[in-house]
Design a protein around this motif. Structure first.
Motif, mmCIF file in Angstrom:
data_model
loop_
_atom_site.group_PDB
_atom_site.id
_atom_site.type_symbol
_atom_site.label_atom_id
_atom_site.label_comp_id
_atom_site.label_asym_id
_atom_site.label_seq_id
_atom_site.Cartn_x
_atom_site.Cartn_y
_atom_site.Cartn_z
ATOM 1 N N HIS A 15 -8.636 10.682 -4.583
ATOM 2 C CA HIS A 15 -9.288 12.042 -4.277
ATOM 3 C C HIS A 15 -8.458 13.619 -4.525
ATOM 4 O O HIS A 15 -8.234 13.770 -4.351
ATOM 5 N N ALA A 16 -9.067 13.627 -6.213
ATOM 6 C CA ALA A 16 -8.440 14.730 -6.997
ATOM 7 C C ALA A 16 -8.553 16.273 -6.024
ATOM 8 O O ALA A 16 -8.181 16.714 -6.607
ATOM 9 N N PHE A 17 -9.992 16.453 -4.882
ATOM 10 C CA PHE A 17 -9.564 17.502 -4.389
ATOM 11 C C PHE A 17 -9.348 17.459 -2.769
ATOM 12 O O PHE A 17 -9.585 17.860 -2.416
ATOM 13 N N GLY A 18 -8.943 16.244 -2.444
ATOM 14 C CA GLY A 18 -8.736 15.766 -0.772
ATOM 15 C C GLY A 18 -7.883 16.106 -0.450
ATOM 16 O O GLY A 18 -7.842 16.830 0.807
ATOM 17 N N GLY A 41 -2.700 25.528 -23.691
ATOM 18 C CA GLY A 41 -1.319 27.133 -23.256
ATOM 19 C C GLY A 41 -0.592 27.438 -22.515
ATOM 20 O O GLY A 41 -0.440 26.847 -20.803
ATOM 21 N N GLN A 42 -1.173 28.865 -22.215
ATOM 22 C CA GLN A 42 -1.312 29.116 -20.870
ATOM 23 C C GLN A 42 -2.085 29.101 -19.861
ATOM 24 O O GLN A 42 -2.805 30.072 -18.437
ATOM 25 N N GLU A 43 -3.349 28.972 -20.663
ATOM 26 C CA GLU A 43 -4.742 28.624 -19.389
ATOM 27 C C GLU A 43 -5.168 27.572 -18.929
ATOM 28 O O GLU A 43 -4.866 26.429 -19.197
ATOM 29 N N VAL A 44 -5.011 27.825 -17.277
ATOM 30 C CA VAL A 44 -5.176 26.707 -16.403
ATOM 31 C C VAL A 44 -6.673 26.653 -15.728
ATOM 32 O O VAL A 44 -7.338 27.494 -15.795
ATOM 33 N N LYS A 45 -6.892 25.171 -17.278
ATOM 34 C CA LYS A 45 -8.479 25.328 -16.904
ATOM 35 C C LYS A 45 -9.186 24.456 -15.630
ATOM 36 O O LYS A 45 -10.496 25.306 -15.168
ATOM 37 N N VAL A 46 -7.942 23.370 -14.776
ATOM 38 C CA VAL A 46 -7.900 23.257 -12.945
ATOM 39 C C VAL A 46 -7.156 23.279 -12.473
ATOM 40 O O VAL A 46 -5.937 22.732 -13.190
ATOM 41 N N SER A 47 -6.998 23.187 -11.342
ATOM 42 C CA SER A 47 -5.973 23.239 -10.704
ATOM 43 C C SER A 47 -6.610 22.602 -9.572
ATOM 44 O O SER A 47 -7.361 23.184 -8.425
ATOM 45 N N ALA A 48 -5.205 21.762 -8.366
ATOM 46 C CA ALA A 48 -5.866 21.551 -7.453
ATOM 47 C C ALA A 48 -4.999 20.330 -6.516
ATOM 48 O O ALA A 48 -3.979 20.166 -7.428
ATOM 49 N N LYS A 49 -5.346 19.948 -5.643
ATOM 50 C CA LYS A 49 -4.287 18.830 -4.925
ATOM 51 C C LYS A 49 -5.109 18.065 -4.199
ATOM 52 O O LYS A 49 -6.012 17.882 -3.328
ATOM 53 N N GLY A 50 -4.330 16.703 -4.568
ATOM 54 C CA GLY A 50 -5.630 15.582 -4.708
ATOM 55 C C GLY A 50 -4.286 14.303 -3.224
ATOM 56 O O GLY A 50 -3.477 14.502 -3.185
ATOM 57 N N ILE A 51 -5.078 13.597 -2.942
ATOM 58 C CA ILE A 51 -4.981 12.171 -2.215
ATOM 59 C C ILE A 51 -5.279 11.382 -2.827
ATOM 60 O O ILE A 51 -6.043 10.841 -2.896
ATOM 61 N N LEU A 62 0.702 -1.155 -0.172
ATOM 62 C CA LEU A 62 0.285 0.173 -0.020
ATOM 63 C C LEU A 62 0.928 1.281 0.127
ATOM 64 O O LEU A 62 1.906 1.091 0.716
ATOM 65 N N ALA A 63 0.065 2.253 -0.885
ATOM 66 C CA ALA A 63 1.202 3.751 -1.012
ATOM 67 C C ALA A 63 0.341 4.701 -0.475
ATOM 68 O O ALA A 63 -1.152 4.417 -1.227
ATOM 69 N N VAL A 64 0.553 5.883 -0.237
ATOM 70 C CA VAL A 64 -0.353 6.946 0.037
ATOM 71 C C VAL A 64 0.324 7.964 -0.732
ATOM 72 O O VAL A 64 1.829 8.212 -0.240
ATOM 73 N N GLY A 65 -0.028 8.932 -1.206
ATOM 74 C CA GLY A 65 0.716 9.837 -2.024
ATOM 75 C C GLY A 65 -0.249 11.062 -2.284
ATOM 76 O O GLY A 65 -1.581 11.144 -1.947
ATOM 77 N N ARG A 66 0.246 12.471 -2.532
ATOM 78 C CA ARG A 66 -0.255 13.724 -1.937
ATOM 79 C C ARG A 66 0.089 14.064 -3.425
ATOM 80 O O ARG A 66 1.809 13.807 -3.532
ATOM 81 N N SER A 67 -0.857 14.114 -3.967
ATOM 82 C CA SER A 67 -0.407 15.215 -4.734
ATOM 83 C C SER A 67 -0.576 16.384 -5.682
ATOM 84 O O SER A 67 -1.569 17.570 -4.752
ATOM 85 N N GLU A 68 -0.546 17.760 -6.483
ATOM 86 C CA GLU A 68 -0.463 19.092 -7.055
ATOM 87 C C GLU A 68 -0.925 18.397 -8.510
ATOM 88 O O GLU A 68 0.176 18.474 -9.145
ATOM 89 N N TRP A 69 -1.913 19.091 -9.646
ATOM 90 C CA TRP A 69 -2.104 18.207 -10.331
ATOM 91 C C TRP A 69 -2.791 19.839 -10.882
ATOM 92 O O TRP A 69 -3.732 21.298 -10.311
#
Length: 128
Positions: free
Chosen positions: A116-119, A89-99, A77-84
């Motif tokens: 949990h894309a926004f966890g 181009g230069q436009e950020v359409k979605v930005s979040a921090k996940g688990i 098992l592994a748990v990860g924390r991400s920023e995605w």
């Protein structure tokens, strides 16, 4: 696309899968008996709902990038924390921090069991 053989590579592999634009490729990264939270407060499980969630995310045209903040592993098992984000181009359409919770498969590869894309967003509270 090959599944990752190290838990810490799951985020990069997932981003590469999304960037193919192929639903089946993205689905191969997940244990569809697990949970994906494609938008805050809306967890889903099961193959059909996973596929709908993946298609919705893929409909956001752009490039996905995922930075691994950390990945902690114990045994299979592994748990990860991400920023995605998804950018066009230069436009950020979605930005979040996940688990994410990953599980090693019998063949040694890793799949995501809970995404949990926004966890990890500030103020995120579990809803039951």
């Amino acid at each position: 696309m090959n599944l990752p053989t190290r838990a810490q590579d799951a985020h990069a592999t997932l981003a590469a899968a999304f960037n193919t634009g192929n639903v089946a490729t993205v689905m191969s990264m997940y244990d569809v008996n697990g949970i994906i939270v494609p938008e805050p407060g809306k967890p889903v499980s099961g193959k059909e709902q996973f596929e709908e969630a993946i298609k919705a995310i893929l409909s956001i045209k752009g490039k996905m990038e995922i930075k691994t903040v950390y990945c902690l592993q114990t045994g299979k098992l592994a748990v990860g924390r991400s920023e995605w984000n998804i950018t066009d181009g230069q436009e950020v359409k979605v930005s979040a921090k996940g688990i994410e919770l990953m599980q090693q498969q019998a063949d040694g590869t890793w799949k995501i069991v809970i995404d949990h894309a926004f966890g990890a967003l500030e103020g995120m509270v579990a809803q039951y």
